[in-house]
Design a protein around this motif. Structure first.
Motif, PDB file in Angstrom:
ATOM      1  N   GLU A  56       0.827  -1.211   0.000  1.00  0.00           N
ATOM      2  CA  GLU A  56       0.000   0.000   0.000  1.00  0.00           C
ATOM      3  C   GLU A  56       0.857   1.256   0.000  1.00  0.00           C
ATOM      4  O   GLU A  56       0.531   2.247  -0.660  1.00  0.00           O
ATOM      5  CB  GLU A  56      -0.934  -0.017   1.209  1.00  0.00           C
ATOM      6  N   ARG A  57       1.951   1.210   0.727  1.00  0.00           N
ATOM      7  CA  ARG A  57       2.850   2.375   0.776  1.00  0.00           C
ATOM      8  C   ARG A  57       3.455   2.627  -0.608  1.00  0.00           C
ATOM      9  O   ARG A  57       3.530   3.769  -1.070  1.00  0.00           O
ATOM     10  CB  ARG A  57       3.956   2.128   1.797  1.00  0.00           C
ATOM     11  N   MET A  58       3.916   1.561  -1.260  1.00  0.00           N
ATOM     12  CA  MET A  58       4.480   1.708  -2.595  1.00  0.00           C
ATOM     13  C   MET A  58       3.434   2.210  -3.592  1.00  0.00           C
ATOM     14  O   MET A  58       3.730   3.028  -4.460  1.00  0.00           O
ATOM     15  CB  MET A  58       5.051   0.371  -3.089  1.00  0.00           C
ATOM     16  N   ALA A  59       2.179   1.746  -3.452  1.00  0.00           N
ATOM     17  CA  ALA A  59       1.114   2.207  -4.344  1.00  0.00           C
ATOM     18  C   ALA A  59       0.871   3.703  -4.145  1.00  0.00           C
ATOM     19  O   ALA A  59       0.664   4.444  -5.118  1.00  0.00           O
ATOM     20  CB  ALA A  59      -0.162   1.414  -4.084  1.00  0.00           C
ATOM     21  N   GLY A  60       0.911   4.157  -2.887  1.00  0.00           N
ATOM     22  CA  GLY A  60       0.742   5.591  -2.614  1.00  0.00           C
ATOM     23  C   GLY A  60       1.851   6.421  -3.235  1.00  0.00           C
ATOM     24  O   GLY A  60       1.604   7.496  -3.802  1.00  0.00           O
ATOM     25  N   ILE A  61       3.081   5.927  -3.145  1.00  0.00           N
ATOM     26  CA  ILE A  61       4.213   6.646  -3.734  1.00  0.00           C
ATOM     27  C   ILE A  61       4.070   6.712  -5.253  1.00  0.00           C
ATOM     28  O   ILE A  61       4.318   7.756  -5.870  1.00  0.00           O
ATOM     29  CB  ILE A  61       5.541   5.977  -3.323  1.00  0.00           C
ATOM     30  N   GLU A  62       3.660   5.605  -5.863  1.00  0.00           N
ATOM     31  CA  GLU A  62       3.479   5.591  -7.315  1.00  0.00           C
ATOM     32  C   GLU A  62       2.372   6.548  -7.754  1.00  0.00           C
ATOM     33  O   GLU A  62       2.515   7.250  -8.759  1.00  0.00           O
ATOM     34  CB  GLU A  62       3.170   4.175  -7.792  1.00  0.00           C
ATOM     35  N   LEU A  63       1.276   6.596  -7.002  1.00  0.00           N
ATOM     36  CA  LEU A  63       0.197   7.533  -7.336  1.00  0.00           C
ATOM     37  C   LEU A  63       0.672   8.975  -7.233  1.00  0.00           C
ATOM     38  O   LEU A  63       0.339   9.821  -8.074  1.00  0.00           O
ATOM     39  CB  LEU A  63      -1.005   7.302  -6.418  1.00  0.00           C
ATOM     40  N   GLU A  64       1.431   9.258  -6.204  1.00  0.00           N
ATOM     41  CA  GLU A  64       1.958  10.609  -6.023  1.00  0.00           C
ATOM     42  C   GLU A  64       2.892  10.981  -7.176  1.00  0.00           C
ATOM     43  O   GLU A  64       2.851  12.114  -7.686  1.00  0.00           O
ATOM     44  CB  GLU A  64       2.711  10.681  -4.691  1.00  0.00           C
ATOM     45  N   MET A  65       3.719  10.038  -7.615  1.00  0.00           N
ATOM     46  CA  MET A  65       4.609  10.298  -8.742  1.00  0.00           C
ATOM     47  C   MET A  65       3.816  10.551 -10.022  1.00  0.00           C
ATOM     48  O   MET A  65       4.153  11.450 -10.799  1.00  0.00           O
ATOM     49  CB  MET A  65       5.569   9.120  -8.935  1.00  0.00           C
ATOM     50  N   GLU A  66       2.755   9.785 -10.239  1.00  0.00           N
ATOM     51  CA  GLU A  66       1.926   9.994 -11.422  1.00  0.00           C
ATOM     52  C   GLU A  66       1.266  11.367 -11.398  1.00  0.00           C
ATOM     53  O   GLU A  66       1.203  12.064 -12.413  1.00  0.00           O
ATOM     54  CB  GLU A  66       0.857   8.902 -11.511  1.00  0.00           C
ATOM     55  N   GLU A  67       0.770  11.783 -10.218  1.00  0.00           N
ATOM     56  CA  GLU A  67       0.152  13.106 -10.100  1.00  0.00           C
ATOM     57  C   GLU A  67       1.167  14.201 -10.401  1.00  0.00           C
ATOM     58  O   GLU A  67       0.848  15.181 -11.089  1.00  0.00           O
ATOM     59  CB  GLU A  67      -0.415  13.289  -8.692  1.00  0.00           C
ATOM     60  N   ASN A  68       2.395  14.058  -9.905  1.00  0.00           N
ATOM     61  CA  ASN A  68       3.433  15.054 -10.172  1.00  0.00           C
ATOM     62  C   ASN A  68       3.761  15.113 -11.658  1.00  0.00           C
ATOM     63  O   ASN A  68       3.969  16.205 -12.214  1.00  0.00           O
ATOM     64  CB  ASN A  68       4.692  14.743  -9.364  1.00  0.00           C
TER      65      ASN A  68
END
Length: 145
Positions: A56-68
């Motif tokens: 879940e933590r890695m998924a959150g980081i990936e989502l944040e990177m996509e938003e950026n």
């Protein structure tokens, strides 16, 4: 008949006192108690929970990177700042002789200037009349020397 000596069949010394069915008991393995099974089950559940939290933590980081990345691609381009001009004296041409003479004069005058400036600063700041004296320029200091 052959002249070969036949060696009688002998049991190895390590196997002389062992029970023939012991090998079957060793192959069967160890049986766990109920408490050991419960502890193993708890450890496995904790490991699964930790793995899920990491995922879940890695998924959150990936989502944040996509938003950026989306923000970077959809952001309006910033205008370039206007270029600043050069100083006015940047094209002043000085010959080699003038340059070397000015360096020599500057080096000789530097010692005098530092001592004169210290005295002038003390005297020129306040002469009692409330007005400040105008400081001497570098050319005047050089010409006096």
């Amino acid at each position: 008949m052959s002249s070969e000596h036949t060696v009688p069949c002998r049991t190895r010394p390590t196997n002389a006192n062992k029970h023939p069915g012991e090998i079957v008991l060793q192959a069967r393995g160890h049986r766990c108690t109920t408490e050991e099974m419960a502890a193993a089950k708890d450890a496995k559940a904790a490991k699964v929970v930790a793995n899920q939290a990491g995922i879940e933590r890695m998924a959150g980081i990936e989502l944040e990177m996509e938003e950026n990345q989306v923000k970077m691609l959809t952001r309006k381009a910033q205008p370039r700042p206007a270029p600043k001009g050069r100083p006015k004296d940047h094209r002043k041409v000085v010959s080699g002789k003038e340059k070397s003479l000015s360096l020599v004069v500057d080096d000789e005058a530097q010692g005098e200037l530092t001592s004169n400036v210290a005295l002038e600063d003390n005297n020129s700041l306040d002469d009692g009349s409330g007005k400040r004296k105008k400081k001497k320029g570098i050319r005047e200091s050089i010409s006096q020397a």
